[in-house]
Scaffold this motif. Structure first.
Motif, PDB file in Angstrom:
ATOM      1  N   ILE A   1       0.816  -1.214   0.000  1.00  0.00           N
ATOM      2  CA  ILE A   1       0.000   0.000   0.000  1.00  0.00           C
ATOM      3  C   ILE A   1       0.851   1.266   0.000  1.00  0.00           C
ATOM      4  CG2 ILE A   1      -1.725   1.305   1.342  1.00  0.00           C
ATOM      5  CD1 ILE A   1      -2.732  -1.465   2.337  1.00  0.00           C
ATOM      6  N   HIS A   2       1.978   1.234   0.696  1.00  0.00           N
ATOM      7  CA  HIS A   2       2.787   2.441   0.859  1.00  0.00           C
ATOM      8  C   HIS A   2       4.116   2.404   0.101  1.00  0.00           C
ATOM      9  CE1 HIS A   2       0.120   4.166   3.883  1.00  0.00           C
ATOM     10  NE2 HIS A   2       0.022   2.953   4.404  1.00  0.00           N
ATOM     11  N   GLY A   3       4.388   1.318  -0.634  1.00  0.00           N
ATOM     12  CA  GLY A   3       5.624   1.233  -1.394  1.00  0.00           C
ATOM     13  C   GLY A   3       5.584   2.092  -2.640  1.00  0.00           C
ATOM     14  N   GLY A   4       6.742   2.220  -3.288  1.00  0.00           N
ATOM     15  CA  GLY A   4       6.804   2.994  -4.526  1.00  0.00           C
ATOM     16  C   GLY A   4       6.534   4.458  -4.291  1.00  0.00           C
ATOM     17  N   ILE A   5       5.572   5.005  -5.037  1.00  0.00           N
ATOM     18  CA  ILE A   5       5.149   6.405  -4.900  1.00  0.00           C
ATOM     19  C   ILE A   5       3.691   6.365  -4.452  1.00  0.00           C
ATOM     20  CG2 ILE A   5       4.892   8.622  -6.087  1.00  0.00           C
ATOM     21  CD1 ILE A   5       6.974   7.611  -8.113  1.00  0.00           C
ATOM     22  N   PRO A   6       3.425   6.375  -3.145  1.00  0.00           N
ATOM     23  CA  PRO A   6       2.078   6.086  -2.645  1.00  0.00           C
ATOM     24  C   PRO A   6       1.042   7.178  -2.855  1.00  0.00           C
ATOM     25  CG  PRO A   6       3.538   6.640  -0.827  1.00  0.00           C
ATOM     26  CD  PRO A   6       4.394   6.565  -2.059  1.00  0.00           C
ATOM     27  N   SER A   7       1.473   8.406  -3.131  1.00  0.00           N
ATOM     28  CA  SER A   7       0.505   9.484  -3.340  1.00  0.00           C
ATOM     29  C   SER A   7       1.064  10.486  -4.345  1.00  0.00           C
ATOM     30  CB  SER A   7       0.184  10.190  -2.015  1.00  0.00           C
ATOM     31  OG  SER A   7       1.356  10.783  -1.480  1.00  0.00           O
ATOM     32  N   ASP A   8       0.170  11.298  -4.877  1.00  0.00           N
ATOM     33  CA  ASP A   8       0.562  12.281  -5.882  1.00  0.00           C
ATOM     34  C   ASP A   8       1.177  13.498  -5.202  1.00  0.00           C
ATOM     35  OD1 ASP A   8       0.675  13.435  -8.505  1.00  0.00           O
ATOM     36  OD2 ASP A   8      -1.013  14.698  -7.919  1.00  0.00           O
ATOM     37  N   GLN A   9       2.421  13.788  -5.523  1.00  0.00           N
ATOM     38  CA  GLN A   9       3.128  14.877  -4.859  1.00  0.00           C
ATOM     39  C   GLN A   9       2.600  16.254  -5.268  1.00  0.00           C
ATOM     40  OE1 GLN A   9       7.339  14.268  -5.478  1.00  0.00           O
ATOM     41  NE2 GLN A   9       7.351  12.271  -4.466  1.00  0.00           N
ATOM     42  N   GLN A  10       1.946  16.343  -6.405  1.00  0.00           N
ATOM     43  CA  GLN A  10       1.424  17.637  -6.857  1.00  0.00           C
ATOM     44  C   GLN A  10       0.158  18.035  -6.114  1.00  0.00           C
ATOM     45  OE1 GLN A  10       2.969  19.671  -9.118  1.00  0.00           O
ATOM     46  NE2 GLN A  10       4.647  18.192  -9.074  1.00  0.00           N
ATOM     47  N   THR A  11      -0.732  17.067  -5.891  1.00  0.00           N
ATOM     48  CA  THR A  11      -2.050  17.372  -5.321  1.00  0.00           C
ATOM     49  C   THR A  11      -2.292  16.742  -3.959  1.00  0.00           C
ATOM     50  OG1 THR A  11      -3.113  15.441  -6.337  1.00  0.00           O
ATOM     51  CG2 THR A  11      -2.976  17.462  -7.665  1.00  0.00           C
ATOM     52  N   GLY A  12      -1.497  15.738  -3.598  1.00  0.00           N
ATOM     53  CA  GLY A  12      -1.741  15.011  -2.359  1.00  0.00           C
ATOM     54  C   GLY A  12      -2.741  13.881  -2.523  1.00  0.00           C
ATOM     55  N   ALA A  13      -3.212  13.636  -3.731  1.00  0.00           N
ATOM     56  CA  ALA A  13      -4.163  12.544  -3.977  1.00  0.00           C
ATOM     57  C   ALA A  13      -3.570  11.225  -3.498  1.00  0.00           C
ATOM     58  CB  ALA A  13      -4.493  12.470  -5.464  1.00  0.00           C
ATOM     59  N   VAL A  14      -4.360  10.446  -2.742  1.00  0.00           N
ATOM     60  CA  VAL A  14      -3.844   9.195  -2.185  1.00  0.00           C
ATOM     61  C   VAL A  14      -3.806   8.087  -3.226  1.00  0.00           C
ATOM     62  CG1 VAL A  14      -4.537   9.752   0.168  1.00  0.00           C
ATOM     63  CG2 VAL A  14      -6.125   8.519  -1.326  1.00  0.00           C
ATOM     64  N   SER A  15      -4.419   8.315  -4.369  1.00  0.00           N
ATOM     65  CA  SER A  15      -4.334   7.394  -5.496  1.00  0.00           C
ATOM     66  C   SER A  15      -3.609   8.114  -6.623  1.00  0.00           C
ATOM     67  CB  SER A  15      -5.727   6.956  -5.956  1.00  0.00           C
ATOM     68  OG  SER A  15      -5.649   6.160  -7.120  1.00  0.00           O
ATOM     69  N   ILE A  16      -2.537   7.509  -7.129  1.00  0.00           N
ATOM     70  CA  ILE A  16      -1.784   8.126  -8.230  1.00  0.00           C
ATOM     71  C   ILE A  16      -2.721   8.364  -9.414  1.00  0.00           C
ATOM     72  CG2 ILE A  16       0.054   7.739  -9.921  1.00  0.00           C
ATOM     73  CD1 ILE A  16       1.108   8.394  -7.190  1.00  0.00           C
ATOM     74  N   PRO A  17      -2.779   9.574  -9.954  1.00  0.00           N
ATOM     75  CA  PRO A  17      -3.671   9.846 -11.084  1.00  0.00           C
ATOM     76  C   PRO A  17      -3.277   9.074 -12.348  1.00  0.00           C
ATOM     77  CG  PRO A  17      -2.919  11.882 -10.051  1.00  0.00           C
ATOM     78  CD  PRO A  17      -2.068  10.780  -9.508  1.00  0.00           C
ATOM     79  N   ILE A  18      -4.227   8.932 -13.229  1.00  0.00           N
ATOM     80  CA  ILE A  18      -3.955   8.374 -14.556  1.00  0.00           C
ATOM     81  C   ILE A  18      -3.504   9.525 -15.448  1.00  0.00           C
ATOM     82  CG2 ILE A  18      -4.921   7.196 -16.566  1.00  0.00           C
ATOM     83  CD1 ILE A  18      -7.004   5.953 -14.651  1.00  0.00           C
ATOM     84  N   TYR A  19      -2.223   9.557 -15.736  1.00  0.00           N
ATOM     85  CA  TYR A  19      -1.673  10.607 -16.596  1.00  0.00           C
ATOM     86  C   TYR A  19      -1.837  10.173 -18.052  1.00  0.00           C
ATOM     87  CZ  TYR A  19       0.335  13.111 -12.628  1.00  0.00           C
ATOM     88  OH  TYR A  19       0.506  13.836 -11.465  1.00  0.00           O
ATOM     89  N   GLN A  20      -3.029  10.491 -18.601  1.00  0.00           N
ATOM     90  CA  GLN A  20      -3.349  10.107 -19.971  1.00  0.00           C
ATOM     91  C   GLN A  20      -2.753  11.148 -20.909  1.00  0.00           C
ATOM     92  OE1 GLN A  20      -5.173   7.113 -20.487  1.00  0.00           O
ATOM     93  NE2 GLN A  20      -4.279   7.388 -22.509  1.00  0.00           N
ATOM     94  N   VAL A  21      -1.439  11.031 -21.120  1.00  0.00           N
ATOM     95  CA  VAL A  21      -0.731  12.054 -21.874  1.00  0.00           C
ATOM     96  C   VAL A  21       0.379  11.406 -22.682  1.00  0.00           C
ATOM     97  CG1 VAL A  21       0.785  12.488 -19.882  1.00  0.00           C
ATOM     98  CG2 VAL A  21       0.568  14.232 -21.651  1.00  0.00           C
TER      99      VAL A  21
END
Length: 378
Positions: free
Chosen positions: A8-28
């Protein structure tokens, strides 16, 4: 950090830009640069995407490696790893590998001059015998698909190191929750993440983790050059699936233990393949290198006719390719996952027409046993 916490907390657990607890889908596909070469870590999504990067960091942490890589399928991951080798190089593989692995080595990569030999790696002396002057790697599946054979990862890795070879381990059946091959001496670990890591039959993906900066650089070059990357939406689905991997793997195994007790007592079942059984070949090796035995069982009902009858009668076991999902799946490897292997080769390996493979899901165990009991009545 314990494994369930790391899921749950490994890797990059939250979005550093917004604080979102689920990494956003960067559809780009591409990223604005402040100047030539002045990007913020990402420039083009084939080379790197924030959602995929979060997944790659997570699987790196779970397998305790140096770098992780996400591909569009398990076969894309295997092919990319094999692209580390050159024409004329030789790879030793476990004989009882997934049919797609056998196919890509013998029908595709052989055309590029990559040679392969398939042996029973559960006997380490066979590895020593198979090594040639041009051998570059040992590729192990453990447990194997579909006979669940066990290879001593540490022992095989020691042999590889003596001959300056890479050790590659397909860890699909065990997942990093039950087995961490890099800690046993392997150099590269890979997964068909379509299976247990995704866990919900809604994504096709492959993952690779390496144990050195040089391998990381080399594999990233292949990934970026050949482009078999995982998209951001599928990357997000895998991150979501991984969060529950621990509780799923434990429940898969608990259901499996009780189903095995039923199968052992049924007169219509001639043989059971499961590494958790003390009678299973190399069970003692499995005890040393895994923390759990998983949710895959293969068993022989004696003939193709009986196997087909069983498949027609089951209600909760879905006849389908794949494995490792929340729903229980059933297949006949000789006719499905391993149909690409010639019949004489299958018979030599013990993959009979009466062999049935089940992936035990998360349904109520009593329903699953009742389903099998009804189907085995004939």
């Amino acid at each position: 950090m314990k494994t369930k916490t790391k899921l749950i907390h490994g890797g990059i657990p939250s979005d550093q830009q917004t604080g979102a607890v689920s990494i956003p889908i960067y559809q780009v596909s591409t990223y604005k640069q402040d100047g030539i070469g002045g990007h913020k870590g990402f420039e083009y999504s084939r080379t790197g995407n924030p959602t995929r990067h979060a997944l790659e960091e997570l699987i790196k942490d779970l397998e305790e490696g140096t770098a992780g890589f996400a591909f569009s399928s398990g076969m894309a991951a295997i092919t990319a790893v094999m692209m580390l080798f050159n024409s004329g190089d030789h790879v030793i593989l476990t004989d009882d590998v997934y049919g797609g692995t056998y196919r890509v080595m013998t029908k595709v990569l052989n055309k590029l001059g990559i040679e392969s030999t398939f042996i029973d790696t559960s006997n380490l002396s066979n590895i020593e015998t198979a090594i040639r002057s041009n051998t570059k790697a040992i590729y192990i599946e453990t447990p194997t698909n579909p006979l669940l054979k066990i290879t001593d990862i540490r022992g095989a890795s020691n042999v590889a190191k003596e001959h300056n070879l890479l050790t590659i381990v397909d860890n699909t059946f065990s997942t990093p929750y039950w087995q961490t091959p890099l800690n046993l001496g392997a150099d590269i670990v890979l997964h068909s993440a379509t299976k247990y890591i995704g866990g919900h039959s809604d994504v096709v993906a492959g993952l690779v983790v390496v144990n050195s900066n040089q391998l990381a650089e080399d594999l990233h070059f292949v990934q970026n050059s050949t482009g078999g990357i995982l998209g951001p939406q599928d990357s997000w689905l895998l991150i979501r699936g991984i969060k529950t991997l621990g509780i799923r793997m434990e429940e898969h195994e608990e259901n499996t233990k009780q189903i095995i007790e039923f199968l052992q007592s049924h007169p219509g079942v001639e043989k059971i393949y499961y590494p958790g059984l003390s009678s299973h070949p190399n069970h003692n090796i499995a005890k040393k290198q895994v923390r759990g035995y998983g949710g895959m069982i293969s068993f022989d009902v004696g003939s193709e006719e009986k196997a087909e009858q069983l498949l027609k009668q089951v209600k909760y076991f879905t006849l389908a390719e794949s494995l490792g999902a929340v729903e229980s799946l059933i297949s006949v490897p000789a006719k499905m996952t391993h149909a690409s292997i010639p019949k004489e080769r299958r018979e030599e390996l013990g993959i009979t027409d009466g062999l049935v493979r089940i992936s035990v899901g998360l349904e109520d165990m009593e329903d699953l046993i009742a389903d099998l009991a009804n189907a085995l009545k004939g």
